[in-house]
Design a protein around this motif. Structure first.
Motif, PDB file in Angstrom:
ATOM      1  N   THR C  33      51.783  48.791 110.862  1.00 59.53           N
ATOM      2  CA  THR C  33      52.051  48.873 109.298  1.00 59.53           C
ATOM      3  C   THR C  33      52.777  50.065 108.694  1.00 59.53           C
ATOM      4  O   THR C  33      53.015  50.180 107.796  1.00 59.53           O
ATOM      5  N   PRO C  36      56.337  49.129 107.371  1.00 66.08           N
ATOM      6  CA  PRO C  36      56.349  48.751 106.159  1.00 66.08           C
ATOM      7  C   PRO C  36      55.663  49.161 104.744  1.00 66.08           C
ATOM      8  O   PRO C  36      56.239  49.114 103.532  1.00 66.08           O
ATOM      9  N   ILE C  37      54.844  50.140 104.970  1.00 68.52           N
ATOM     10  CA  ILE C  37      54.157  50.912 104.073  1.00 68.52           C
ATOM     11  C   ILE C  37      55.389  51.806 103.501  1.00 68.52           C
ATOM     12  O   ILE C  37      55.231  52.050 102.413  1.00 68.52           O
TER      13      ILE C  37
ATOM     14  N   LEU D  85      47.292  46.427 105.870  1.00 70.30           N
ATOM     15  CA  LEU D  85      47.972  45.284 105.672  1.00 70.30           C
ATOM     16  C   LEU D  85      48.538  45.113 104.093  1.00 70.30           C
ATOM     17  O   LEU D  85      49.601  44.889 103.880  1.00 70.30           O
ATOM     18  N   GLN D  87      48.432  47.247 101.833  1.00 73.54           N
ATOM     19  CA  GLN D  87      49.507  48.472 101.566  1.00 73.54           C
ATOM     20  C   GLN D  87      50.988  48.268 101.888  1.00 73.54           C
ATOM     21  O   GLN D  87      51.804  48.472 101.112  1.00 73.54           O
ATOM     22  N   ALA D  88      51.144  47.634 102.947  1.00 70.70           N
ATOM     23  CA  ALA D  88      52.214  47.222 103.499  1.00 70.70           C
ATOM     24  C   ALA D  88      52.988  46.015 102.981  1.00 70.70           C
ATOM     25  O   ALA D  88      54.276  45.903 102.627  1.00 70.70           O
ATOM     26  N   TYR D  89      52.135  45.070 102.776  1.00 72.37           N
ATOM     27  CA  TYR D  89      52.876  43.720 102.171  1.00 72.37           C
ATOM     28  C   TYR D  89      52.421  43.428 100.842  1.00 72.37           C
ATOM     29  O   TYR D  89      53.107  42.417 100.196  1.00 72.37           O
ATOM     30  N   PRO D  91      51.885  45.848  97.805  1.00 71.17           N
ATOM     31  CA  PRO D  91      51.898  46.946  97.332  1.00 71.17           C
ATOM     32  C   PRO D  91      51.260  47.179  95.533  1.00 71.17           C
ATOM     33  O   PRO D  91      50.512  47.901  95.577  1.00 71.17           O
TER      34      PRO D  91
END
Lengths: 333, 298, 192, 195, 447
Positions: C33, C36-37, D85, D87-89, D91
């Motif tokens: 991740t 993506p973060i 997860l 945080q990544a997808y 936000p």
């Protein structure tokens, strides 16, 4: 003899006090304050008071009758008092719909949720008032000026309460002596010629009410006197230590809701301690909290919060502070 | 990839260290309490009614674990089933006890017992009983002020307002004995539960002589011994002008019922209705139990 | 099912295996991740910069520079249109909020006037202090196009020119404090 | 055991929020709107389900004395994974819930189910229980968030249908307590009727 | 006529019920003999007396019919002459059955040693022990209402010493005037009785406490008290329950009897004025306790009066003498309005502790509906013992006896001030009384 004798445990006579009697006594004691509010704020106060009282009684009736399906108790007058006290700590231009909402909250949440009269831990009127204060802070802090009797309900010119003036002035770094020029004179404060909620402005009317309550022995002196004395002493000390930053005791007593709170709200039977010692402790704590909130907190006025906070402590006070039992003091000789 | 390695190293070492510390602590502070108490407590009905004589189910579980035999311990709510489970858990013998049910030993309804004065005090049998004899002259009769109803945890007693007598709902009664303790007049008795909840008992505990007793109450037991004479099972005990049917001995033959000149012997849940008082009591209780059943269905 | 005995070896091995598995899973999740973060964070920042500044065609976050002020650091994102400075986005903060820090993105035009302001992060009371967000009330609109040179960046209660949010003077005050901090930093050499 | 009954137990009859009163801290914190509430609920459901699965799989290998540390490690791992997860997808949702996601670790609901149910029951039962409990939790948060959003800001799912301000109290923490209290009352009433 | 001077009283609690002293001006009349008397064998606190006569026996006035066995018990004497027709269990005023002797009246023949003349006999010739024996033999009990055997009260515990004797002439209950009339009409005899008590107790000082709504009695007694050294009369402020031992001691001496202790622990002994008079008659005239003064009163009664009544006379007979039971009667009470017990039937005999019979009309007897407690704290304010009735009632209902004991429920006087004052009409005392019994039971079990 065909008639059956009645048997019951002693005693066989009873005093004249009844719950409705006491409640209506409080309402009578509130009449001077109501008249004063009408005198200063006119139609606005008539509307606020009548809406609050009618909706409180109506909500008590509706909830008890249809939601709880119990016997209604509106005739005991306690709902009227809740409505009256709620309305007396609102500004005179408060929207009608919000008054109704406040009454619903006071009666529904503050009183009946806990089981109705006698079981509510917090003063319902104050619950309603604090609910409104937190939910609609903007509308609860615009105070129409007391201008004598007037007929329009919404008054365009709003002003700050004396306490607001002091609080904000001190925030800006003004000194008290300078600020005192901006607020009404003591005489005006005493007779109620200032901005504020409709019931709290006229000190003289509230003191008349207190005299009536004491004369009829509806309340005892312990709570009002201990609150007022504590406020006087505490603000007096602050004032003596630093007169530039602290207003004098007389100002504190006459402005804001201390008198209304001390005489009518803190003395509410259900939510105040049972013993005289407990009452004095309760009063002292309310006094201290009030001054602390006024002077050091972020709100200009703190009586309502102080009373509500101490309401929460009442069961504890009742548990630990017992009346002096007979036979405790043994005299030798 | 280094972050993965660091994570693994760090977390795993924490795991190992924690395990070592935990082990040391576990050795140092071994659990003193017998863990079987928890299992016993789980087996109990958790009603905390106090029917067993202990303040709560937990205390009862402790008592079960600590005592040598289960003879004096009985959970009235869970009944024999529960006691068997407990006995199984502990490897002890459970005493075989019959399930019981409460009965009201008073038929002094408003109709049967004339009121001689009017009580106007606090609505509590205990208060009234401490004060005086009651609304009627009968010094032992039901005071009909709901003490037993209020104390029942299982809503198994209700007050029939028409007769002024409490009625036990057999299905709900767990024989916890709370009402027996609450009744200041000791009217309520726990009796052996029979098939179909059938019950025959003397519905009176008045020890006065016949003449005086019937003056108070038309269905009082007058101690005439007629039922005693007719009983083949030695289930009826006479004493103090009063008959008592021992529920452990009674064979429910119903022979004593018609013998009673004052209709003081009641039969419950039997087929045809025989006597006047029986009718009154039975129809009322039947109606209610039907109503209760209907409520449950809803 | 027989439980394992709580012996020393059992305990240590169990806990070790569990932590080992957990750490492997976590490590991989982190790696997975990470990208993506970062993308999401970058997108959020860019969105804010885009909002507070006029059109530009450079990449402000590659020209980022910092300035230390009040024991903390303000980040400056200069924006250029065809290499000509069209404004600077300043990531500023205040710790005078009603409940905790407030982070703002202030866009200042080369002439020193404020173009627009966006709230990046706050924990103010919903319904009161959160009205500083553009979506909740018109409070922040009054800052658009003003030049702090001739506009006192403090609320009217304190003698300034800003209309405070009703009943949340403290949040308004904090907001002004953050804007002021950005402006002062901009004046003191942030101007490039 | 009837699995539907098992599911319903977690979803309704022994609802984590309304009946067991578990995990109240995040509930009161995040339910200012429906979206937040449901987001939090689903995150918790995921963690609950996964931890239930893992715990029920490994239960026979774990000695009693390290039971709780092991469970906590398992739960904490899943929470961290969810956090990363999200945080990544997601936000924007992470921005709102950020503070409360790590708190799922100490949500007594998750550990409570692991300890009280998953460590004693079969795989299927544990999965069903995790789902039931988690969805029940989500449902509770949905209602709590819904009531608070409608009363507090006059909108639902972000769609504003009452102009002006709502009743501020319901957005604040005391409002959450009051709403929760009344919802519990309602739930008790329903439960009593169906009992 | 009231006395205006600094009046003594106790400080904590108390109420002021309406006085209704209808009969304070009516002289004591001697009631004619009824046809039949029922003498209960348990008219006192303690062990019931054992009958010493049997059915068919002929008895004289003053003859012993019940022997009080044990330390706390009292003898019972026949109050009439005639034939014993029945020895059986008969209902007392609670309706529960108690052993009793029923005597059919035949003439009025007194035991020979009883001096029937009304001349005042002042010299006390007997020794202390002889006096005590006389009091015990004569079956004297406390006539204020509690009916505690008097000789027991007069035998002091070994290490205790009495400093003063207090004579209770307070009569703080509404309606009752029997003590008032006794003080006016038999003042001198009573004074001699007090002297006897002082001799037995070996004290120099006796204080008579009288509430100042009985000013004539205060003047009268102050007058004659000058002839009796050591006896002083103290007017007291009108306040209920001043007639309670502990409150009276506090009012007169300022001392407080500690919880669960006796008056003798603070060096005083309290006796009622009627008891003092009965002791005079017993010691000086050999007359056992066979009659007493009873106030029969009530607003609806035709002739409210004070009667001298033989023990065992049916209540019905007394009410007939006072004009008959009015149509609208709701309640008949034995004793005062505040502490008295209601009769459930009028076929009950007069007993030693009965100081009055009150007839209340129906509309005054109805209790109002119980409302929820509004926690007005009035019950706490009026409780003379400093207890919290509002708390004790729910504690009793919940069966929380441990807490009840801690809240000192056993100190309750059962004066009824809390129930009287309660604006929500809550039956506070009903439950507190029950709580007391229960706590007592638990304490007994603990021993």
């Amino acid at each position: 003899m065909n008639k059956l004798l009645t048997v019951s445990p002693s005693p066989h006579i009873y005093g004249k006090d009844t719950t409705p009697n006491l409640m209506y006594g409080v309402i009578i004691a509130l009449i001077p304050a109501i008249l004063a509010s009408i005198l200063y704020f006119g139609w606005g106060s008539v509307i606020v008071i009548s809406v609050a009282v009618i909706s409180s009684v109506l909500f008590e009736f509706l909830i008890q009758r249809f939601l709880l399906q119990k016997k209604t108790t509106i005739q005991d007058g306690s709902a009227v008092i809740t409505g009256l006290l709620l309305s007396l700590c609102l500004p005179s231009n408060f929207p009608v719909s919000l008054i109704i909402l406040g009454s619903l909250f006071a009666i529904g949440v503050g009183k009946l949720s806990f089981g109705g009269l006698g079981n509510n831990p917090f003063n319902p009127a104050l619950v309603g008032r604090v609910f409104l204060f937190i939910s609609f802070p903007a509308k609860m802090t615009s105070w129409p000026e007391a201008k004598g009797f007037q007929t329009q309900f919404i008054d365009a010119s709003t002003g700050a309460t004396p306490l607001n003036i002091i609080k904000e002035g001190l925030g800006k770094g003004d000194s008290i002596s300078h600020l005192m020029d901006k607020i009404p004179t003591y005489q005006q404060l005493f007779f109620g010629n200032m901005g504020g909620s409709i019931g709290e402005v006229a000190a003289v009317a509230l003191i008349l009410g207190l005299a009536y309550l004491l004369l009829r022995k509806i309340i005892t002196w312990h709570i009002p006197v201990s609150i007022i004395l504590t406020v006087v002493i505490f603000t007096g000390i602050l004032w003596l230590v630093n007169p530039a930053q602290n207003a004098d005791p007389l100002f504190h007593i006459l402005s804001g809701g201390i008198l209304l709170g001390a005489i009518f709200m803190a003395t509410d039977y259900v939510t105040s301690p049972m013993t005289s010692k407990g009452m004095i402790l309760y009063g002292i704590c309310i006094g201290i909290l009030t001054v602390v909130i006024r002077r050091f907190g972020s709100y200009p006025e703190g009586v309502q919060f102080a009373i509500l906070i101490m309401n929460g402590f009442v069961p504890l006070i009742n548990y630990y502070i017992k009346p002096k039992r007979f036979g405790e003091e043994v005299k030798n000789g | 990839m280094s972050s993965i390695l660091i994570t693994i190293l760090f977390l795993s070492s924490i795991g190992i260290v924690a395990a070592i510390i935990l082990y040391l602590f576990a050795q140092k502070f071994k659990v003193l309490e017998n863990p079987i108490i928890y299992d016993v407590e789980d087996a109990l009905p958790a009603a905390n009614c106090g029917g067993c004589g202990y303040p709560g189910c937990r205390n009862f579980a402790e008592a079960c674990v600590n005592s040598d035999s289960l003879d004096d311990l009985y959970c009235p709510v869970g009944g024999q089933e529960t006691m068997d489970i407990v006995a199984n858990l502990l490897g002890k013998e459970a005493k075989q006890t019959d399930p019981r049910v409460a009965v009201i030993r008073c038929s002094g309804s408003f109709k049967n017992r004339p009121r001689t004065n009017h009580y106007d005090g606090a609505s509590s049998c205990a208060v009234a009983s401490a004060l005086y004899v009651g609304d009627t002259d009968c010094p032992v009769g039901c005071l009909n002020m709901d003490d037993c109803v209020e104390v029942c945890e299982f809503e198994a007693i209700y007050m029939n307002r028409k007769t002024g007598l409490p009625v036990v709902i057999d299905e709900k009664c767990t024989a916890c004995g709370a009402c027996v303790k609450a009744c200041p007049r000791d009217i309520i008795e726990l009796r052996k539960r029979n098939k179909k909840d059938r019950q025959i008992f003397v519905s009176c505990i008045n020890k006065e002589k016949g003449g005086i007793a019937t003056k108070y109450c038309s269905v009082a037991c007058i101690g005439c011994t007629k039922c005693f004479k007719v009983c083949e099972f030695e289930a009826i005990i006479m004493g103090n002008n009063l008959a008592f049917i021992d529920s452990d001995m009674c064979a429910l033959c119903r022979r004593c019922v018609p013998e009673c000149p004052t209709d003081a012997i009641l039969e419950i849940n039997f087929q045809p209705v025989r006597t006047k008082t029986d009718k009154e009591n039975k129809t009322a209780s039947d109606k209610i139990s039907e109503k209760v059943k209907a409520d449950i269905k809803e | 099912m027989a439980k394992k005995e709580s012996s020393f070896v059992n305990m240590v091995i169990t806990l070790f295996v569990i932590t080992l598995t957990a750490s492997i899973a976590l490590g991989f999740a982190y790696e997975f991740t990470k990208a993506p973060i970062a993308v999401a964070k970058h997108a959020a920042k860019m969105k804010a910069i885009n909002e507070v500044l006029p059109e530009f065609n450079n990449l402000p976050n590659e020209e980022i520079y910092k300035k230390a002020i009040d024991n903390d650091t303000l980040y400056f994102y200069p924006a250029r249109e065809d290499n000509k400075l069209v404004g600077t986005a300043i990531e500023t903060f205040t710790n005078k909020g009603f409940s905790g820090n407030i982070k703002l993105m202030v866009g200042i035009l080369p002439d020193g006037s404020i173009n627009d302001i966006v709230v990046l992060e706050h924990k103010e009371t919903p319904g009161l202090g959160d009205k500083m967000s553009k979506s909740k009330s018109d409070f922040s609109l009054q800052f658009q196009g003003i030049n702090p040179e001739n506009f006192d960046l403090s609320v009217k209660n304190d003698g300034g020119d800003v209309d405070a949010i009703t009943a949340s003077t403290i949040s308004s005050r904090a907001y002004c404090d953050a804007v002021n901090r950005a402006y002062n930093a901009y004046l003191k050499g942030g101007k490039k | 055991m009837n699995q539907w009954k098992n599911f319903n137990k977690g979803f309704f009859r022994e609802n984590a929020v309304f009946v067991l009163y578990l995990g109240l801290c995040p509930i009161l914190g995040v339910t200012t709107s429906v979206i937040n509430g449901v987001g939090m609920g689903l995150a918790t459901t995921f963690v609950l389900l996964m931890s239930n699965i893992v715990v029920t799989l490994v239960k026979s290998f774990i000695p009693d004395k390290v039971r709780i540390p092991s469970f906590i490690v398992i739960i904490a791992s899943f929470v961290t994974i969810v956090e990363l997860l999200m945080q990544a997808y997601l936000p924007s949702l992470f921005n709102e819930l950020g503070l409360f996601i790590p708190l799922i670790v100490v949500n007594c609901l998750v550990l409570g189910r692991a300890e009280a149910f998953a460590s004693k029951n079969t795989f299927t039962s544990s999965v069903v229980d995790g789902l039931g409990m988690g969805l029940g939790f989500t449902m509770a948060l949905f209602f709590l968030g819904g009531v608070r959003e409608i009363l507090g800001s006059g909108s639902f799912l972000g769609f504003k249908f009452i102009p002006g301000d709502g009743i501020l109290l319901f957005i604040l923490a005391p409002g959450a307590f009051i709403t929760l209290g009344y919802l519990i009352m309602l739930m008790n009433k329903i439960n009593k009727k169906t009992a | 006529m009231r006395i205006n001077q600094a009046l003594k009283t106790y400080k904590r609690g108390g109420i002021h019920p309406a006085e209704y002293k209808l009969t304070d001006k009516s002289p004591v009349q001697i009631l004619p003999l009824p046809e039949q008397v029922t003498i209960l064998l348990s008219q006192h606190i303690g062990v019931p007396a054992i009958p010493v006569v049997s059915k068919g026996d002929t008895v004289k006035v003053g003859q012993l019919i019940g022997h009080g066995k044990g330390f706390v018990s009292a003898n019972i004497h026949s109050s009439v002459s005639g034939k014993v027709v029945k020895i059986d269990s008969l209902p007392d005023l609670t309706g529960y059955k108690k052993p009793a002797v029923v005597i059919e009246v035949e003439g009025d023949e007194w035991e020979e040693n009883i001096i029937q003349s009304t001349d005042l006999k002042e010299d006390i010739t007997l020794s202390e022990d002889e006096i005590l024996e006389k009091i015990r033999e004569s079956g004297i009990v406390g006539l204020g209402g509690a009916a505690f055997p008097s000789h027991v009260k007069l035998i002091l515990p070994k290490n205790k010493k009495a400093e003063a004797l207090i004579i209770n002439g307070v009569e703080c209950e509404p309606y009752l005037t029997s003590d008032h009339r006794l003080m006016l009409e038999y003042g001198e005899e009573m004074m001699v009785g007090i002297r006897i008590l002082m001799k037995v107790l070996n004290v120099r000082k006796a204080m008579i406490g009288i509430e100042n709504n009985k000013a004539d009695a205060i003047y009268h007694l102050t007058d004659i008290a000058s002839k009796f050294p050591g006896i002083e009369v103290y007017p007291l402020k009108v306040k209920y329950p001043q007639g309670s031992e502990k409150q009276l001691i506090k009012a007169l001496t300022g001392r407080e009897v500690p919880s669960l202790k006796l008056p003798v622990d603070v060096g005083v002994i309290v006796h009622n004025v009627s008891t003092a008079y009965a002791i005079y008659e017993a010691v000086q005239k050999n007359k056992p306790l066979i009659n007493r003064i009873i106030t029969v009163s009530g607003k609806s009664l035709k002739k409210p009066s004070n009667f001298v009544v033989r023990i065992g006379t049916p209540i019905q007979f007394l009410i007939e003498a006072a004009g008959g039971l009015p149509e609208n009667t709701g309640k008949v009470i034995s004793g005062g309005l505040m502490m008295g017990k209601a009769f459930n039937s009028l076929d009950v005999p007069v007993i030693k502790g009965m100081s009055g019979i009150l007839v209340l009309p129906e509309d005054e007897t109805k209790r109002k509906t119980i409302e929820p407690c509004i926690r007005c704290s009035k019950c706490v304010t009026v409780c003379p013992m400093g207890l919290e009735p509002y708390l004790l009632m729910p504690l009793t209902q919940d069966g929380n006896f441990y807490r009840l004991e801690k809240e000192m429920v056993l100190d309750c006087l059962e004066c009824g001030s809390c129930s009287y004052i309660c604006p929500a009409n809550r039956p506070l005392l009903d439950y507190i009384r029950l709580g007391k019994t229960d706590v007592n039971k638990i304490i007994r079990e603990r021993r």
